[in-house]
Design a protein around this motif. Structure first.
Motif, PDB file in Angstrom:
ATOM      1  N   LYS A  96      17.444 -18.954  20.267  1.00  0.00           N
ATOM      2  CA  LYS A  96      16.919 -19.026  21.623  1.00  0.00           C
ATOM      3  C   LYS A  96      16.122 -20.312  21.812  1.00  0.00           C
ATOM      4  O   LYS A  96      15.531 -20.843  20.864  1.00  0.00           O
ATOM      5  N   LEU A  98      12.958 -22.310  22.855  1.00  0.00           N
ATOM      6  CA  LEU A  98      11.537 -21.975  22.831  1.00  0.00           C
ATOM      7  C   LEU A  98      10.756 -22.943  23.707  1.00  0.00           C
ATOM      8  O   LEU A  98      10.946 -24.161  23.628  1.00  0.00           O
ATOM      9  N   GLU A 136      13.388 -18.057  25.459  1.00  0.00           N
ATOM     10  CA  GLU A 136      12.405 -17.014  25.167  1.00  0.00           C
ATOM     11  C   GLU A 136      11.210 -17.232  26.097  1.00  0.00           C
ATOM     12  O   GLU A 136      10.379 -18.104  25.861  1.00  0.00           O
ATOM     13  N   ASN A 138       8.875 -14.953  26.897  1.00  0.00           N
ATOM     14  CA  ASN A 138       7.689 -14.178  26.549  1.00  0.00           C
ATOM     15  C   ASN A 138       7.144 -13.382  27.738  1.00  0.00           C
ATOM     16  O   ASN A 138       5.932 -13.275  27.935  1.00  0.00           O
TER      17      ASN A 138
END
Length: 202
Positions: A96, A98, A136, A138
């Motif tokens: 992924k 980041l 990602e 989050n």
């Protein structure tokens, strides 16, 4: 520099994607890896030297004409340009993407402070969407609004203005975070405050 000082009087922050929220090379190098593997599978040409060449060429000279240079170097049939381009749009990444650590923290602070987060990104819309889907976030993804410049057929300045209008905001209530002269020039056309993303890392 403390990012809070940039946004204390702002209601909305507008970001580009590539080299602002994450390194563009993190996406492209995975695309090149997948293409090298594809050529190894279909043409029985070793993937490792192909990937090594593509990585070196990209890091030294950028992505322009990279397929043509690689095809010439390794005798790859020009018909595979289609597969190369398609991978840019729909590659399923091994890793992924980041977010830059400081940018992640900055965006999280924006959400806590109830600021709007908008992404206005140029480039192939399918490719940019593919990046977004494989990032990602989050948990930030639920707070994002995304505009694709090439899909809308408008300049960034026009899109920025439309965002302000739809939110009933003045230019000094917004901030653009970019990484190149184009973003800066488009912001200045409508007097939008602008900072280079690297400023947030200091």
């Amino acid at each position: 520099m403390d990012a809070n000082q940039y946004v204390k009087d702002k209601q909305i922050v507008i970001f580009e994607l590539d080299d602002v929220l994450f390194p563009e090379k993190d996406y492209l190098l995975q695309v090149y890896y997948l293409f090298a593997q594809f050529i190894e599978y279909t043409e029985q040409k070793s993937a490792q030297p192909i990937l090594g060449f593509m990585r070196s060429e990209y890091e030294n000279n950028g992505a322009e004409k990279l397929f043509e240079k690689t095809a010439n170097q390794f005798g790859i049939d020009p018909k595979y340009k289609y597969n190369f381009d398609l991978l840019h749009q729909n590659a399923r990444l091994t890793l992924k993407l980041l977010l830059y650590k400081n940018m992640l923290e900055f965006m999280q602070e924006l959400i806590v402070d109830r600021k709007q987060i908008v992404i206005v990104t140029a480039g192939n819309p399918e490719q940019q969407l593919n990046k977004i889907k494989q990032t990602e976030w989050n948990g930030l993804e639920q707070y994002l609004t995304v505009y694709f410049v090439d899909e809308l057929g408008q300049s960034k300045a026009e899109i920025f203005q439309n965002i302000l209008n739809s939110s009933n905001l003045s230019a000094n209530e917004a901030l653009v975070v970019g990484a190149n002269k184009i973003d800066e020039q488009q912001s200045k056309l409508i007097n939008l405050p602008y900072i280079v993303s690297l400023e947030i890392y200091k």
